[in-house]
Scaffold this active site. Structure first.
Site, PDB file in Angstrom:
ATOM      1  N   GLY A   1      13.469  -6.746  -9.506  1.00 48.83           N
ATOM      2  CA  GLY A   1      12.477  -6.409  -8.486  1.00 48.83           C
ATOM      3  C   GLY A   1      12.454  -7.384  -7.336  1.00 48.83           C
ATOM      4  O   GLY A   1      13.352  -7.406  -6.505  1.00 48.83           O
TER       5      GLY A   1
ATOM      6  N   LYS B   1       5.101   4.309 -15.532  1.00 48.25           N
ATOM      7  CA  LYS B   1       5.155   2.871 -15.209  1.00 48.25           C
ATOM      8  C   LYS B   1       3.786   2.259 -15.443  1.00 48.25           C
ATOM      9  O   LYS B   1       2.802   2.633 -14.813  1.00 48.25           O
ATOM     10  CB  LYS B   1       5.608   2.650 -13.764  1.00 48.25           C
TER      11      LYS B   1
ATOM     12  N   CYS C   1       0.048   0.993  -9.314  1.00 53.45           N
ATOM     13  CA  CYS C   1       0.064   0.179  -8.104  1.00 53.45           C
ATOM     14  C   CYS C   1      -1.336  -0.383  -7.868  1.00 53.45           C
ATOM     15  O   CYS C   1      -2.296   0.378  -7.727  1.00 53.45           O
ATOM     16  CB  CYS C   1       0.485   0.986  -6.886  1.00 53.45           C
TER      17      CYS C   1
ATOM     18  N   GLY D   1       9.960  -7.663 -14.514  1.00 51.88           N
ATOM     19  CA  GLY D   1       8.938  -8.673 -14.202  1.00 51.88           C
ATOM     20  C   GLY D   1       9.641 -10.006 -14.054  1.00 51.88           C
ATOM     21  O   GLY D   1       9.881 -10.701 -15.041  1.00 51.88           O
TER      22      GLY D   1
ATOM     23  N   GLY E   1       0.805  -1.218   0.000  1.00 54.39           N
ATOM     24  CA  GLY E   1       0.000   0.000   0.000  1.00 54.39           C
ATOM     25  C   GLY E   1       0.837   1.266   0.000  1.00 54.39           C
ATOM     26  O   GLY E   1       0.406   2.304   0.500  1.00 54.39           O
TER      27      GLY E   1
END
Lengths: 302, 256
Positions: free
Chosen positions: A264, A164, A129, A242, A71
């Site tokens: 990531g 993004k 997000c 990814g 979050g």
């Protein structure tokens, strides 16, 4: 051998960056890796004010990957500029700040505060997000909304902007074209794929947020496909990400059309992944006698 | 300095149903303190994240760590199959340990519940104090009790009453008429909440070790947070990171 790549006029010593939200502002991982070896550090999303994020549990493992619903907990731009940017300035790497917000005004606020910060090379705009209810993804799933926020931010941003993109759309090329048409300088993709996990023994959701963003090696084929499709659709550079775990993965993205790549979730798995990918790309270039890394961008043959 | 490194399994045995006791050899042992933990990696690539496991005991002479863990899923299930000579990847040393200086020379309760018992062993070994060790189990399948008895008087509570006080560690305090100046504890959340309440009522300090689902283990992902009374120093939002700001917290400081 030349591993340099250029994104919106910013030259990176190599194409390896960190995926936003997986590397903090580099501080925690500087114990493991020499940040000077990275092409860029992309920081965790920062908003105009501190965000507390979601309740826990915020993370869950899934087959070959993980779900997260943090979050976008962050300290806000003021603390970030006082603490995180001076820390990163000590290193010979490019600083890319990921910007998040709940409204266009929030994003503008952050972008304007960063405009005089010369150490910040590029801004990455988080419109993808999946874990915050307002803003963020709302701007990244409709082409007209993405167009509007991109063109608005272009008016206020001093640094070039990277939009993004979310993979949670019907056609990522439509989103990519909208961002490009609105003046985006580059694109990064993919953000996490919305997922869910249920604990069958407790009959409860694994995450307090119910849904979370999936990342990790299991999502790589989806990401490679989307990078390839996007590269066919736009002329601006793409930062591909990814599930990158190895140099081989990174090269796959570059051949698909990415100019740079981000590591990531694999930072959580192996904190040395970024530097291992840098070294592995050099080894690949030696093996195949590739003089310039740029020769590999989009070089996959049909 | 934290590192991801390869450790070698020295020995492993099952000491209670689904509870395994594994010694591993690693240079990281030199830096380990009671209450800290390591991330242990499954070899199976479908399970990518390190499993946070508390340090039960440290042997500096042997460069070894003792990990006592319960099989909770696929990853820990895989670990239970490791035998002497096998290699295992670990990330460590993680977190901050118990603040020994807060207990030194005082009357202390060292409290462990279930799979929260293991870190109490190294703590009881290192802490120089007047120690009452209170450990709670589900039933008569006790573990680490003899190990703990080397370092202090051990009081057992079992849920089914088969050994020691029937009930939990709080019941064992009352049943044995014990008192303390400070508490160190690790265990399930209801136990930690009861300890926080007890410490508040008796106006004593309690240092409790928390757990939460983790990804990175090093403070980057912000997955494992706990609500705090004060603004946290990282995100300035009353959310401390259990992996790096903890896992041991002053009970007064956390909202559990």
């Amino acid at each position: 051998m030349n591993t340099k790549v250029t994104i919106a006029g910013v030259e990176l010593k190599n194409p390896v960056m960190t995926g936003s939200g997986t590397f903090g502002s580099g501080m925690e991982y500087s114990e493991f890796v020499d940040l000077n070896q990275l092409g860029a550090v992309v920081t965790k999303g920062v908003a105009n004010v501190p965000w507390p994020g979601n309740p826990t549990p915020r993370v869950a493992e899934v087959y070959g990957g993980m779900l997260n619903a943090i979050g976008l907990q962050n300290p806000g731009i003021d603390v970030f500029m006082e603490r995180d940017i001076p820390f990163l300035k000590q290193y010979d790497t490019k600083i890319i700040v990921n910007v998040c917000g709940k409204s266009v005004e929030d994003y503008i606020d952050v972008v304007e505060k960063l405009s005089d910060e010369e150490a910040v090379a590029l801004l990455e705009i988080n419109v993808s997000c999946p874990n915050v209810k307002e803003g963020a993804i709302a701007f990244g799933q409709k082409a007209d909304a993405l167009y509007n926020i991109t063109s608005e931010l272009k008016k206020h941003a001093k640094q070039p902007i990277i939009m993004k993109l979310s993979p949670n759309v019907t056609d990522i090329t439509e989103m990519a074209r909208a961002a490009e048409a609105a003046g985006a300088d580059a694109l990064s993709l993919i953000n996490t794929i919305t997922g869910m996990k249920i604990d069958i023994h407790r009959r409860k959701f694994a995450l307090a947020n119910k849904t979370g963003g999936m990342s990790g090696p299991a999502i790589k084929p989806v990401a490679v496909r989307m990078v390839y499709q996007t590269a066919q659709a736009v002329k601006i550079p793409i930062i591909g990400m990814g599930g990158i775990a190895t140099a081989e993965d990174a090269i796959e993205f570059i051949l698909a059309g990415a100019t740079a790549v981000s590591v990531g979730a694999m930072n959580f798995v192996n904190p040395y992944t970024t530097v291992e990918v840098v070294k592995g790309i050099e080894d690949y270039m030696k093996q195949y006698k590739v003089e310039n890394l740029t020769d590999l961008i989009g070089a996959v043959q049909g | 300095m934290k590192a991801k490194t390869t450790a070698t399994v020295i020995s492993q045995k099952e000491i209670a149903a689904n509870i395994f006791d594994m010694w591993i050899e690693t240079e990281l042992a030199k830096e380990a303190h009671p209450g800290q933990f390591v991330g242990v990696y499954p070899k199976n690539k479908s399970t990518i994240l390190p499993r946070p496991i508390s340090i039960c005991e440290v042997s500096e002479e042997k460069n070894a760590l003792r990990l006592v863990y319960r099989i909770a899923g696929q990853g820990t299930g895989e670990f239970s199959g490791l035998t002497a000579g096998d290699c295992v990847e670990i990330l460590g040393i993680l977190g901050n340990g118990f603040p020994l200086e807060e207990g030194k020379g005082k009357k202390v309760f060292l409290m462990g519940g279930g799979i929260g018992v293991p870190p109490i062993l190294q703590l009881s070994k290192e802490l120089e104090a007047d120690k009452s060790i209170l450990v709670g189990y589900r039933d008569a399948h006790l573990f680490l009790k003899e190990d703990l008895e080397q370092y202090g008087k051990v009081y057992v509570a079992t849920e089914d009453g088969s050994v020691g006080t029937k009930g939990n560690v709080m019941d064992a305090i009352a049943a044995n008429g014990l008192d303390a100046d400070v508490i160190f504890a690790c265990g399930p959340m209801p136990m930690l909440r009861a300890i926080k309440k007890y410490a508040g009522e008796h106006q004593i300090k309690a240092y409790i070790s928390l757990e939460e689902h983790m990804a990175c283990g090093v403070g980057a992902c912000l997955g494992c947070v706990v609500k705090t009374k004060e603004v946290d120093h990282h995100s300035h939002v009353h959310n401390a990171r259990i992996c790096t700001d903890g896992p041991v917290f002053d009970a007064e400081e956390v909202d559990i």
